[in-house]
Design a protein around this motif. Sequence first.
Motif: not given
Length: 701
Positions: A269-270, A272, A279-282, A284-285, A347, A406
């Motif tokens: 989930a975090s 690639d 990944n992009r989600r992690e 961003e965190v 990303l 963002t």
Amino acid sequence: MESAQRHLRMALDAARMMIWDSELSNGKVIDSTVKWFAAGTSLLGLPPGDLSQPFSTFLQIVCPEDRDHLLDTMQEAVDKRTGYEVEYRVQWPDCSRHWLAAKAHVFCDEHGVPVGTLGIVWDITERKENEQATARERELAAVTLRSIGEGVITTNAAGVTDYLNHVAEQLTGWTLEQARGLHISTTLKLIDDTGAPIPEHAALQCLRLKQAIGASSHNQLVTRDGRHVAVEESAAPIWSDRGELLGAVVVFRDVSHERKLSKQLSWNASHDTLTGLINRREFEVQIADALHSAKQDNHVHALLYMDLDQFKIVNDTCGHSAGDLLLQLLAKMLQTQMRDSDILARLGGDELGVLLPHCPPDQALLIADQLRQSIKNFRFVWDDHTFELGVSIGLVEINHLSKSMTELLIAADQACYLAKERGRNRVHLYQDSDLRLARRQGEMLWVSRLNEAFEHQYFRLYAQPIVGLCGHGGGHDEVLIRIQPAKGELILPGAFIPAAERYDMMTAIDRWVIRAVCRHVQSVRDSLGPQQAYVAQRQPAPAQYSVNLSGSSLSDEGLRDYIIEQFVEHDVAPEQICFEITETAVIANLIKAQDFMAGLKALGCRFSLDDFGSGLSSFAYLKALPVDYLKIDGVFIRDIANNAINRAMVKAINEVGHVMGISTVAEYVEDEPTLAVVRELGLDYAQGYAVGTLRPLSVSD
């Protein structure tokens, strides 16, 4: 008489029963005298012999938890002049506890006054222990049956192991014979996921709190031979019939597979899966955390947005397998060029991100250029092909003035875009003017696309129902515009309206929509049979189509005449058209809006004030506007089922609108709970996916 007494004593001795006698002086048991005869004192742990003692003295021998019950039972029997049966515990001089049972009758004098009790008393300790053992075995059997397939261990009240089932033996490595008598912390040794001892064993916590302990899924079992097994364990108390805590039962199972799968899913989930980078989600965190530290502690960080310049050539020449290998090798190489604290992420596609914690812009520029040079020097070989790469890097400073995660990503993306525009394979430090420049460039691209849409007839109209509620009829459709290019997906207005407004193209779009809607009305009427057309002509035409007008169109001097021309050309009744204008557009052009609306209102057109409430203005100007509908801003509607402030706002707008004779419309009614609240508040109309979806609106050429 002596013979009868002798036989009685023999019978009592055979039954191991003793005489239980007391004398009452004032009808109060607590003030009575208890008499023990011969071997009766052995029931109290005393040597044989006659004994007379005050009841209060005898009561001190009775276990504290049974004293009130014994006294109350005997006193009730005395008060009612009946007999009693009672069980209680006494504590001997050696501190051991014994169960006694007593049965007696109350004797009264010739006046009916209670003067004493007489009965028998006997030891029932063995029976009680058997009952407790039976109850414990019954509880153990029930729990074991419920736990088939899971490890079960029971302990006594001190946490000493009593029993293991077969599964527990297999998981722990202890047999029942080896484990019995050992403390639970030995037979079921638990540590946490880090290898540290757990704060408190589930069984001991259960015994301390005297309550069930829920399953814990973060511990490991250390087996007898030292292996570690991921387990999930829970514990529950074992009680006797009288509410005594007898011990605890611990149920546990092997969750190694589930925990391994959970960790893998969490990692996926975090991260690639191709490169192993986050990944992009992690990412961003991580950016959000850096932004928080910048605002709270005034730290300065840097964000890099990297776009590989020649990656597509590798994919097109050698296939995606080569591209995948290139990304894997490049990720490993870049990680060797970075500080331990730096964070590298994929990303998407050929885009990478780097977060440089505690790194001022000048240092970040050096690091970014080193990464650029490393990629430039990197050579990728596939079969007989050798590829050189380049990278365009956008750099953004993260400081206490940065607004949001963002906006940081958008700024980094724009800086990367400008790096590519200025020749590729370079680093561009974001400036405040970059975003405005990129927006202008993007908007200018949209101008050509809009011109193309006009030229090739790419505009499409859709209709969404506005449905009457609470008995209100006269529902109609809002007309919405989209662009459908020859190739590609449908384009929503949010993408092209800003450019159209900046470059004065909205009036042309509004005119196109008005003409298209009039053609549609005409085509629908022409498709009716003669009888249907006759009926339609004799009935008053409702406001069937709601058309949006931009603020710039309100300033178009010729728009009103154009609308009238379309009505005449296509034989459209003005009552069939409702024009929607946003609240903010009306306020910005109030005088022109009044004149424009009054002229068309006189013809029979209707007007709807869109996004009402967004401007937070007063209701005063509504008196000067010929408004038929108030469309309440979706910001207030979306969360109305859970937000009391939104609910109150909508209620106020609805009530004032009704007082002024204006119908109300709820926008963005997307689910049943929202629709239920809208109905409850008494709004007249609803619009959204809960009451009707979009459908294409046919327009004849």
